[in-house]
Enzyme design. Structure first.
Site, PDB file in Angstrom:
ATOM      1  N   SER A 267       0.966  -1.216  -0.088  1.00 51.43           N
ATOM      2  CA  SER A 267       0.074  -0.032   0.010  1.00 51.43           C
ATOM      3  C   SER A 267       0.869   1.369  -0.011  1.00 51.43           C
ATOM      4  CB  SER A 267      -0.779   0.031   1.276  1.00 51.43           C
ATOM      5  OG  SER A 267      -0.326   0.121   2.582  1.00 51.43           O
TER       6      SER A 267
ATOM      7  N   TYR B  43      -7.914  -3.651  -3.716  1.00 50.68           N
ATOM      8  CA  TYR B  43      -7.240  -4.962  -4.076  1.00 50.68           C
ATOM      9  C   TYR B  43      -8.042  -5.962  -4.656  1.00 50.68           C
ATOM     10  CZ  TYR B  43      -3.387  -3.376  -0.729  1.00 50.68           C
ATOM     11  OH  TYR B  43      -2.101  -2.852  -0.378  1.00 50.68           O
TER      12      TYR B  43
ATOM     13  N   GLU C 289      -0.289 -12.620   3.399  1.00 50.67           N
ATOM     14  CA  GLU C 289      -0.377 -11.203   3.414  1.00 50.67           C
ATOM     15  C   GLU C 289      -0.058 -10.547   4.667  1.00 50.67           C
ATOM     16  OE1 GLU C 289      -4.388 -10.179   2.211  1.00 50.67           O
ATOM     17  OE2 GLU C 289      -3.818  -8.105   1.359  1.00 50.67           O
TER      18      GLU C 289
ATOM     19  N   ARG D 164      -5.707  -7.405  10.557  1.00 53.67           N
ATOM     20  CA  ARG D 164      -4.894  -7.793  11.895  1.00 53.67           C
ATOM     21  C   ARG D 164      -5.658  -8.507  12.965  1.00 53.67           C
ATOM     22  NH1 ARG D 164       0.118  -3.810  11.396  1.00 53.67           N
ATOM     23  NH2 ARG D 164      -0.252  -3.120   9.008  1.00 53.67           N
TER      24      ARG D 164
END
Lengths: 341, 341
Positions: B73, B194, B284, B290
């Site tokens: 990003s 994405y 990823e 997260r």
């Protein structure tokens, strides 16, 4: 008994004079000339295009009704200007109304909107009102990217869209969030743009708080919700990272996915991951993918087969085929009740 | 024994001086001032950021290696100009190389490219060559939309990209097709951009005939292939409508999907629909999502758990965790062989 209501059908087989007029309208705009008169389209011609296509397929595949709208890829809100878009939307909607009048038991209308990239939604509000109150339509297709493939419009949670949502709530009609043809050479319409736009729309709804402002607004994200069900963990996790409520209360009281997913395993995932109260039967007929799947011997878009193959409770099956559509489209429900259904 | 190789890890926890320099670089560009000197970043600081994050998680979750690249990003190819992009890519790649030197058993490099919206790929060709031949990298992240969210670049099948593909083929390295941060307010980076870009890229490959021109080119579409596996019937049907060969020969000899899909049902579908020879384990990490999934009590991005829960043949399991990565990244395979693995 359960009615089988297809929430996502387009008049992709509209009569040639209608399509020819559109070409002439675009040419006239380009030339700065007067728009030619809209042609005569006979009832017989409409019957011919419907009976050999949508009506035949509805019957062959065991559906009862189609919630029917103009061809999505031809809405082309980016073509011409606001007045071109307005007249095209009106002609398309009037044609849908004629189909619904000829086959009131099978087709019920959903309208195209006269959106235009640099316009506000005032004309769309008026056309929605006309279609619902005068033509008996029960919903609309709202294009989140009227520019046609570069995603330059504000997100669906932006105040730009609010006047339209206010009218939707007032009329108690839902919108299917549906882009049109792609004018972007990097984006195939039905293979890339549609699915990308569905996914983008869903994420916009997660990022915002639209349904706090419009608790009764109902949006259908077509094509099985784009990528959302496949990436459901990502979306649940992102809602959490963005400090939003869990998806079931944050968006899934107001958002519905259709079953335009053209293989069994996709439908399996959709119905496993998404509550059956959020799933509406749809086929996108006659539409995006017209061929026969060599792996099954059946048409890719014969989505009823995939649902029939599921081990669903009678309640879930009824919800997907009929109950949810009647709840999301209350004006459809009212018409069915009038017919004793 | 099977090595567990994570094909998709980003240095999202890069040391603060590195990120601060980037801010200074951008500010200098804006002000028309000279770019400040790149700061000292000590090995200890790198160790600290890696050992408390990626290395800890690799160990806790039972992986062995991560194919490691700069934070996706933050590539931000749309920021500044071509020289800003070049220096930023070089700094990021040099930092990755230092991580790989400090932890050669665990991390192997994949490079960021100095793409820039209005530039050709000459600088990217040179940076790929530098990273592979001088830094020992084994692949690259190729951004299909360096403009940052409006999809204004030609499709991946266009001749624009060919000089870069020629260098990839010559060096025998694959590319992960990976966009960067979104500068489009309607598109959330990890939730919308994405996944949309992955889906769009896959459809571009179906529409074109890229692998006829580059039969040994290998592309990884991350995030489980975007929406492609969920809509596999649509893509099979569209290939048919476009008169292309079946997907398995048309694109799936050259295209791979990773397992960055953050729930069990998504991974189930991916591995059911897509041949195991086309699936690379990926997480990823530390990345997009997260948090801990309240439904499982485990981290959303602990994707190894989902694969461990599958009823896979030993051959399929080995392919997904190790074999495919060694085949797609032959320079990784060579390094592992040097280590007797």
């Amino acid at each position: 008994m359960t009615l089988v209501i297809d929430c996502h059908g387009h008049y992709t087989t509209a009569p040639a004079p209608h399509n020819d007029w559109r070409d002439a309208q675009k040419a006239a705009f380009k030339a700065g000339a007067a728009v030619p008169a809209y042609p005569q389209v006979s009832d017989d011609l409409i019957r011919e295009t419907i009976e050999s296509n949508q009506l035949r397929l509805v019957r062959e595949r065991g559906a009862d009704m189609t919630i029917f709208s103009p061809r999505a890829s031809a809405m082309a809100h980016h073509v011409g200007d606001a007045s071109v878009s307005l007249e095209w939307a009106q002609r398309c909607n009037d044609l849908i109304a004629r189909v619904c009048t000829l086959y009131p038991e099978t087709f019920i209308g959903v309208c195209q909107l006269p959106q235009s990239p640099t316009s506000d939604l005032a004309k769309s509000v008026r056309e929605l009102e006309r279609c619902v109150l005068e033509l008996g339509f029960v919903g609309c297709n709202l294009n989140p990217d009227p520019g046609g493939g570069h995603f330059q419009h504000p997100p669906l949670t932006d105040a730009y869209w609010y006047p339209f949502y206010e009218k939707m709530v007032e009329l108690d009609v839902p919108a299917m969030i549906h882009v049109s043809g792609s004018c972007n050479p990097c984006m195939h319409a039905t293979g890339a743009y549609y699915i990308a736009a569905d996914t983008i729309a869903f994420m916009q709804l997660i990022e915002g708080d639209l349904f706090r402002d419009f608790p009764t607004l109902r949006l259908i994200i077509p094509h099985g919700g784009g990528a959302a069900p496949y990436h459901w963990g990502r979306y649940r996790g992102l809602a959490d990272m963005l400090k939003k409520p869990a998806l079931d209360t944050h968006v899934m009281r107001n958002v519905y996915f259709d079953t335009c997913v053209y293989h069994q395993r996709g439908i399996d995932l959709l119905t496993d991951v998404i509550d059956h109260r959020n799933i509406l039967f749809g086929s996108e007929m006659v539409g995006a993918v017209r061929g026969i799947d060599p792996e099954t011997g059946h048409f890719f878009d014969d989505t009823k087969r995939y649902i029939d193959a599921l081990d669903l409770s009678p309640e879930a099956r009824h919800a997907i085929f009929e109950g949810n559509a009647r709840r999301v489209f209350p004006r459809l429900d009212a018409k069915l009740r009038e017919r004793g259904l």
